[in-house]
Design an enzyme around this catalytic site. Structure first.
Site: not given
Ligand code: ASN
Length: 343
Positions: A15, A59-61, A92, A167, A279-281
């Site tokens: 972003t 985009d980091s996705s 992300d 996280t 753990t998922q916590c």
């Molecule tokens: N979708 C964006 C990414 O991870 C989110 C961000 O950077 N805030 O590339």
């Protein structure tokens, strides 16, 4: 006169460097020069800045281990020439990438600071400027000729964390990251407040940087939930070629006591699958044997993930498998803290 520190900015996307596509209304990555033009304040910093960029920012996705190897190569190639590195990355998957890089860069003696933002740099209310400027200042921090931070960090909203302890916890707030099992390394207020006791010990100057670029992706994550059925568990455990499974259990590492559940796990482990109990916590630690519901998991030799994050667990598994570690040694090394990622 004191020589200026040389900092390398590595732009991967996210972003921070996005603009609105006026046809679709969606945010998309734009190029590095445009990004830098939006922050004239960078010229006031007491260090020299050089920027390099992914050919096509993402985009980091869309992040994956091939890109991690590319970031690692960029650091390796420029390691001797620069005092510190700032990696601009989407938020992300930033905790995954930064955790991965912490394992890939062995004997790191210079700061590698990941940062990004929740709003694009061109936005009036952007958080990008503070995140970027302070990250650069932290990357340039030196005392007695040595870098203050000698590890992979993640800087966001006034705090530098150990990267492999973080996280992403919020998709809306500027405070997007948390590190519940390790306190901040540096806090930014009127002054930069370094918490020396929270930093990793300094690397001996005789140890050279070693860069590991092979990450083995024969791994998976399974989060337990009440109602998880046998078919789902079986199909995950029997994925062809699967070598390690990060099992997100309840609370302090607890799981159901149904015979079918334990039998399936036991068979998979016997066949050589590494099952890692995390753990998922978001905070706290696995403590196998503390409750009856984790005693069998301990007997079955699940790998104890202790207080590791899922992001660090999956990338540590990929790294260890990538270095060829197998058999009993995998469990022993996994349960040892390599880069401060666990107790
Ligand atoms: N979708 C964006 C990414 O991870 C989110 C961000 O950077 N805030 O590339």
């Amino acid at each position: 006169m004191k020589e200026k520190n040389h900092i390398l900015l590595i732009y991967t996307g996210g972003t921070i460097g996005m603009v609105k596509d006026y046809e679709t209304g969606a945010l998309r990555a734009f190029n590095f020069e445009e990004l830098i033009k939006n922050i004239p304040e960078l010229n006031q910093l007491d260090c020299t800045l050089t920027g390099i960029s992914f050919e096509k920012p993402i985009d980091s996705s869309n992040m994956n281990p091939t890109y991690w190897a590319q970031i690692a190569s960029m650091i390796e190639e420029h390691y001797a020439m620069y005092d510190g590195f700032v990696v601009l990355h989407g938020s992300d998957t930033m905790s995954y990438s930064a955790s991965a890089l912490s394992f890939m860069l062995e004997n790191l003696a210079k700061p590698v600071i990941f940062t990004g933002s929740q709003l694009p740099i061109g936005d009036l209310r952007t958080d990008a400027k503070e995140n970027l400027i302070t990250s650069i200042q932290i990357a340039a921090l030196r005392e007695k000729g040595k870098a203050v931070v000698q590890e992979v960090g993640l800087y966001f909203e006034y705090k530098l964390y150990r990267a492999n302890r973080t996280t992403k916890i919020n998709a809306e707030h500027f405070e997007a990251f948390a590190s519940l099992n390790h306190p901040p390394l540096v806090e930014s207020g009127v002054h930069l407040n370094v918490h020396y006791a929270n930093l990793l010990p300094k690397i001996s100057k005789h140890k050279a940087l070693q860069v590991h670029k092979t990450m083995d992706d024969h791994v998976a994550i399974l989060k337990l939930f009440p109602g998880l059925n046998k078919e789902v568990l079986q199909s995950v455990l029997n994925i062809p070629g699967l070598k390690a499974l990060v099992l997100e259990t309840y609370g302090a590492g607890n799981a159901p006591m149904d015979a079918w559940f334990l039998d399936e796990l036991r068979i998979a482990i016997k066949k050589g699958l590494h099952v890692i109990n995390v753990t998922q916590c978001s905070g706290g630690s696995v403590s196998m044997g503390h409750y009856e519901t984790s005693e069998k998991l301990r007997e079955m030799q699940l790998v104890n993930g202790k207080d590791i994050t899922t992001e660090a667990a999956i990338t540590k598994a990929m790294y260890l498998l990538g270095t060829g570690v197998s058999g009993k040694l995998f469990k022993t090394i996994f349960e040892t803290s390599l880069r401060g990622e666990m107790l």
